[in-house]
Structures are given as structure tokens and as C-alpha cells.
Enzyme design. Structure first.
Site, mmCIF file in Angstrom:
data_model
loop_
_atom_site.group_PDB
_atom_site.id
_atom_site.type_symbol
_atom_site.label_atom_id
_atom_site.label_comp_id
_atom_site.label_asym_id
_atom_site.label_seq_id
_atom_site.Cartn_x
_atom_site.Cartn_y
_atom_site.Cartn_z
ATOM 1 N N ARG A 119 126.591 46.928 -6.473
ATOM 2 C CA ARG A 119 125.877 46.750 -7.743
ATOM 3 C C ARG A 119 126.862 46.756 -8.905
ATOM 4 O O ARG A 119 126.901 47.679 -9.702
ATOM 5 C CB ARG A 119 124.830 47.825 -7.877
ATOM 6 N N GLN A 124 125.576 40.638 -9.908
ATOM 7 C CA GLN A 124 124.155 40.711 -10.307
ATOM 8 C C GLN A 124 123.337 39.515 -9.831
ATOM 9 O O GLN A 124 122.199 39.650 -9.414
ATOM 10 C CB GLN A 124 124.036 40.840 -11.823
ATOM 11 N N ASP A 127 122.109 39.898 -6.268
ATOM 12 C CA ASP A 127 121.438 41.170 -5.972
ATOM 13 C C ASP A 127 119.988 40.930 -5.528
ATOM 14 O O ASP A 127 119.071 40.874 -6.340
ATOM 15 C CB ASP A 127 121.513 42.051 -7.223
ATOM 16 N N SER A 130 117.281 43.665 -6.251
ATOM 17 C CA SER A 130 116.672 43.576 -7.586
ATOM 18 C C SER A 130 115.685 42.420 -7.668
ATOM 19 O O SER A 130 114.597 42.576 -8.227
ATOM 20 C CB SER A 130 117.746 43.394 -8.671
ATOM 21 N N TYR A 224 122.070 54.387 -9.411
ATOM 22 C CA TYR A 224 121.005 54.936 -8.569
ATOM 23 C C TYR A 224 120.756 56.416 -8.877
ATOM 24 O O TYR A 224 121.536 57.072 -9.546
ATOM 25 C CB TYR A 224 121.398 54.828 -7.100
HETATM 26 P P1 NAD Z 1 115.795 52.303 -6.417
HETATM 27 O O1 NAD Z 1 114.892 51.262 -5.837
HETATM 28 O O2 NAD Z 1 116.817 52.934 -5.531
HETATM 29 O O3 NAD Z 1 114.903 53.494 -7.045
HETATM 30 C C1 NAD Z 1 113.831 53.231 -7.901
HETATM 31 C C2 NAD Z 1 113.780 54.262 -8.997
HETATM 32 O O4 NAD Z 1 113.344 55.524 -8.480
HETATM 33 C C3 NAD Z 1 115.126 54.544 -9.664
HETATM 34 O O5 NAD Z 1 115.024 54.263 -11.047
HETATM 35 C C4 NAD Z 1 115.368 56.030 -9.401
HETATM 36 O O6 NAD Z 1 116.041 56.662 -10.465
HETATM 37 C C5 NAD Z 1 113.945 56.533 -9.235
HETATM 38 N N1 NAD Z 1 113.824 57.841 -8.571
HETATM 39 C C6 NAD Z 1 114.511 58.314 -7.507
HETATM 40 N N2 NAD Z 1 114.105 59.562 -7.215
HETATM 41 C C7 NAD Z 1 113.123 59.880 -8.093
HETATM 42 C C8 NAD Z 1 112.310 61.026 -8.297
HETATM 43 N N3 NAD Z 1 112.437 62.096 -7.540
HETATM 44 N N4 NAD Z 1 111.415 61.014 -9.318
HETATM 45 C C9 NAD Z 1 111.295 59.925 -10.109
HETATM 46 N N5 NAD Z 1 112.031 58.817 -9.971
HETATM 47 C C10 NAD Z 1 112.943 58.794 -8.971
HETATM 48 O O7 NAD Z 1 116.583 51.765 -7.683
HETATM 49 P P2 NAD Z 1 116.662 50.317 -8.332
HETATM 50 O O8 NAD Z 1 115.421 50.024 -9.052
HETATM 51 O O9 NAD Z 1 117.096 49.325 -7.311
HETATM 52 O O10 NAD Z 1 117.866 50.518 -9.361
HETATM 53 C C11 NAD Z 1 117.949 51.624 -10.226
HETATM 54 C C12 NAD Z 1 118.792 51.255 -11.417
HETATM 55 O O11 NAD Z 1 120.075 50.728 -11.002
HETATM 56 C C13 NAD Z 1 118.208 50.134 -12.263
HETATM 57 O O12 NAD Z 1 117.246 50.546 -13.152
HETATM 58 C C14 NAD Z 1 119.442 49.617 -12.973
HETATM 59 O O13 NAD Z 1 119.700 50.362 -14.134
HETATM 60 C C15 NAD Z 1 120.543 49.842 -11.984
HETATM 61 N N6 NAD Z 1 120.945 48.565 -11.391
HETATM 62 C C16 NAD Z 1 122.184 48.093 -11.642
HETATM 63 C C17 NAD Z 1 122.562 46.854 -11.105
HETATM 64 C C18 NAD Z 1 123.903 46.284 -11.381
HETATM 65 O O14 NAD Z 1 124.659 46.826 -12.148
HETATM 66 N N7 NAD Z 1 124.266 45.184 -10.729
HETATM 67 C C19 NAD Z 1 121.694 46.130 -10.317
HETATM 68 C C20 NAD Z 1 120.420 46.649 -10.099
HETATM 69 C C21 NAD Z 1 120.057 47.865 -10.625
#
Ligand code: NAD
Length: 388
Positions: A119, A124, A127, A130, A224
Site C-alpha cells: 500500500r 494505488q 490496489d 481498495s 492499517y
Molecule cells: P481494512 O479493510 O483492513 O479495515 C477497515 C477499517 O476497520 C480500517 O479503517 C480499520 O482502522 C478499522 N478497524 C480495525 N479494527 C477496528 C476496531 N476494533 N474498531 C473499529 N474499527 C476498526 O482497511 P482498509 O479500508 O483497506 O484501509 C484502511 C486505510 O488504509 C484506509 O482508510 C486508507 O487510509 C489506507 N489506505 C492506504 C492506501 C495506500 O496508501 N495505497 C491504500 C488503501 C488504503
């Protein structure tokens, strides 16, 4: 060189790894594109559309391809039919697919897992977690709106005022933010919570209220979340309980990479919800955020109907396939060496094993399991590696 587009064989999979409108991108790179007949059928994409776009239809496409692209991992039978040294690009959940990873190693295939694409900003556009989470998040909101037997928006009419629905979203990553945005567009009042500090601002930017439980945040690597301690999980449940009891619908999307989904809501908390309440648990397949949710089913807990998500992106195969196919085009572009010299034709599939995206996504190569954690899980610790 030949790229094959596999017809998905796993039950319930409706997506396809390449769409006709992007076939030209691959032929433009210099590849021949071979599609298994009916590959796009469930996504409402006809064989003729692939042919018109410049692909060939070939029932034996997999056996003759240099690269095979699919959404789900190939079947063990398909892996055995691969050409010597062929590459595969697909989702490949390495924790759950040990036997298939060993097969890919044994046939000498170079396999890449879309979940393992690092990530970083350069990756991106590749990905797929996402792109598919975007589809799931939208769908979750629509499911909640469809199941709830009341309006999402505020209605002020001559006959009186109907208050908007109150939605709580837990987990505000890619899927959660999309669920929030969709609920807001439908006019609901939305409150959301995530353990990552950065999420609060993102929740507010979607027009929702960020729930502040005044607990420590759990920022992990790569954007994450980290896993919670038992004590923190218990506190979080206690503090969230009144928000959930007051909600008309609860949508949960929380995940921690490589682990079971965290349990955020007990059946007791669901039982405290109002008659007619709806719970949508996107994480049902990986253990569930909500106690008692079942993937692919609607269960009844207290007064609430609890919907458990199962391969949710497959419920919108058209857009999910298009976004996934674009991810595939982008990763293939990265792995293609342009022909050298004037007038030279045809790109060559030549992943650069110095590139962190290639190395990060690679599971097997040259008869070896390259993904260290998977190698150790399947083959045991290698000599020189500390035993843990
Ligand atoms: P994910 O599917 O692993 O998790 C979903 C959400 O659940 C996350 O926001 C996490 O913080 C939340 N979570 C985990 N445990 C929890 C708990 N106990 N209570 C409440 N919430 C909880 O994550 P995702 O959606 O694939 O990605 C998370 C973040 O990563 C995105 O919002 C973004 O900021 C970042 N991201 C970065 C890139 C990149 O830089 N290329 C790409 C995708 C996402």
C-alpha cells in the site's frame, strides 16, 4: 506473449478479471489476449464483446498462456494445466490456500497475489483490495436502506414530518467511508467510529459525526489498524453500546490485516436495538464484527435482522469487474518490458524482482515460495532463520 482471462469456477463468483473495454490496453502493450468462453457471462459481458475488442476466444486459453489473470485463485486442476513457467495474477489469500500455494510452487509457476500489493502511493492504481472495498461499502449501505422499513432522509410534508434514519458505521476504511458517503447521499444521519486517529477527519469530511470514545488509537503500519487488547475491546463495546442501541441501522466494516475480523458488537448489544433495526456485517466472512452474524444469510437477533456479507463485490459484478480489470491492466503494465529498437513489436512479460511492488505481491517463483510468512507456514523455518 499470451494473456489468458480465466472463466471463474468458484461458487458464487460472478466477476471476471478483464472487461472488453480494457482488452485494447493489453493488446496495446503487445500481448495477445485469449478469453475462456463465457468468462464474462455473469458480469453480463458477452463473448462477442471480447472478440470485437480484439481478444480471441479459446476454451484451452489457460494451457497456452504466459500469464493467466483471474479474480479468484485458479483451481488445482487449472494450475496443473499451466504452461511451464507461466505466471498467474489473482486474489490469493495465502493464509487459507496453503495447498494451492504448494501446487503453484511445484509446477514452477510465478504467482502474484493482489492482496499483497504494497500500500504505497505508486501502487494505488493496482490496489484491488481498495477497488473492491469501494463496491462492498456502497452495497452495504444499499442493503441497509433496502432492509430498513423506514425512510433514510428527513421528510417534511403537509401530512407531517418524518425523522431521518440514524445509522452507525463501525470501521471507516475504504468500505466504511463509502458506506458513510452512500448513507449520507440517501439523507440519513450517520455516526461512525474507527480505531485509527486519521479516520476521524475522514469521517467528518463525509458529513458524518465521528464518535469519540476517548480511547487510545490503534494506528498500524501501511494505514492499517492494529489489533486491540481484550481490555480495550471490552471498553470499546461498553462505550459503543448506547450508540448502537439508538441506531436504526448498524453497518460494520472493521478489519485487521491477516487476522480474523475483530468482534465489536455482542449479541447482547444487538438485542438492545429497537424493533425493526437492521445490522449489516461486511466482515461476516472473516469471523464477523457482530456476534451471531452468518455470511450469506439474514439471521434474527432480538428485534434486529442481521445480514452477513458474503463475497459482496460479486453482487455488483459489472463495476467490480471493471475496477478489478483496471487494477490488472496497471500491474501488468508495470511488469511488461517494452520492446527495444525501432519497429520492434510486442511487450515482454518480465517482472522486475528489484521492484518492491513485484517482490511484495509475489507468492511463488522458480519453484520456491517467495512470500516469507507463507513459506514458513508451509515448509517450516528454513536453516539460518530463527525459530519462533
Ligand atoms: P481494512 O479493510 O483492513 O479495515 C477497515 C477499517 O476497520 C480500517 O479503517 C480499520 O482502522 C478499522 N478497524 C480495525 N479494527 C477496528 C476496531 N476494533 N474498531 C473499529 N474499527 C476498526 O482497511 P482498509 O479500508 O483497506 O484501509 C484502511 C486505510 O488504509 C484506509 O482508510 C486508507 O487510509 C489506507 N489506505 C492506504 C492506501 C495506500 O496508501 N495505497 C491504500 C488503501 C488504503
Amino acid at each position: 506473449m499470451r494473456i489468458a482471462v480465466a472463466k471463474e469456477t468458484r461458487e458464487g463468483e460472478t466477476r471476471v478479471a478483464m472487461v472488453p473495454e480494457l482488452v485494447g490496453k493489453l493488446t496495446g502493450l503487445g500481448y495477445e489476449v485469449a478469453v475462456e468462453p463465457d468468462a464474462g457471462r455473469h458480469a453480463l459481458l458477452a463473448d462477442e464483446e471480447y472478440a470485437d475488442a480484439g481478444a480471441v476466444l479459446d476454451a484451452d486459453a489457460l494451457a497456452s498462456a504466459d500469464v493467466v489473470v483471474s479474480v479468484q485463485p485458479l483451481s488445482p486442476q487449472a494450475v496443473r494445466r499451466l504452461k511451464q513457467g507461466a505466471a498467474t495474477i489473482s486474489f490469493l489469500p495465502v493464509n487459507q490456500e496453503h495447498s494451492l500455494v504448494a501446487d503453484l510452487r511445484d509446477v514452477g509457476a510465478t504467482s502474484f497475489a493482489m492482496e499483497l500489493v504494497p500500500r504505497i502511493s505508486r501502487a494505488q492504481s493496482m490496489d484491488a483490495l481498495s477497488s473492491q472495498a469501494l463496491v462492498s461499502g456502497y452495497r452495504c449501505a444499499i442493503v441497509a436502506a433496502g432492509m430498513l422499513r423506514r425512510f433514510f432522509p428527513l421528510n417534511m410534508t403537509a401530512a407531517g414530518t418524518v425523522q431521518p434514519a440514524e445509522i452507525v458505521v463501525l470501521g471507516a476504511g475504504v468500505a466504511g467511508l463509502q458506506a458513510i458517503a452512500t448513507c449520507k447521499r440517501l439523507g440519513a444521519v450517520v455516526k461512525a467510529y474507527d480505531v485509527r486517529a486519521a479516520a476521524a477527519e475522514e469521517i467528518r469530511s463525509m458529513g458524518a459525526k465521528s464518535i469519540d470514545l476517548e480511547l487510545d488509537t490503534l494506528e498500524g503500519a501501511g494505514g492499517y489498524a492494529r489489533e486491540m487488547t481484550e481490555e480495550r475491546a471490552r471498553r470499546q463495546m461498553e462505550l459503543l453500546a448506547p450508540y448502537i442501541a439508538a441506531a436504526d441501522a448498524l453497518i460494520t466494516t472493521a478489519a485487521v490485516p491477516g487476522r480474523q475480523a475483530p468482534l465489536l458488537v455482542t449479541s447482547e448489544m444487538v438485542e438492545a436495538m429497537k424493533p425493526g433495526s437492521v445490522v449489516v456485517d461486511l466482515a461476516a466472512e472473516s469471523g464477523g464484527n457482530v456476534e451471531g452474524s452468518v455470511a450469506g444469510e439474514v439471521t434474527r437477533i432480538g428485534n434486529a435482522s442481521v445480514w452477513g456479507g458474503k463475497n459482496v463485490p460479486a453482487s455488483m459484478p459489472g463495476p467490480a469487474s471493471k475496477l478489478y480489470a483496471q487494477n490488472i491492466v496497471n500491474i501488468l503494465t508495470l511488469m511488461t518490458r517494452k520492446p527495444e529498437g525501432e519497429g520492434a513489436e510486442g511487450g515482454v512479460f518480465a517482472p522486475d524482482f528489484e521492484d518492491e511492488i513485484v517482490v511484495g505481491a509475489c507468492v511463488t517463483h522458480n519453484g520456491e515460495i517467495r512470500h516469507a510468512a507463507t513459506r514458513e507456514a508451509i515448509e517450516g523455518p528454513s536453516e539460518g532463520e530463527p525459530q519462533s
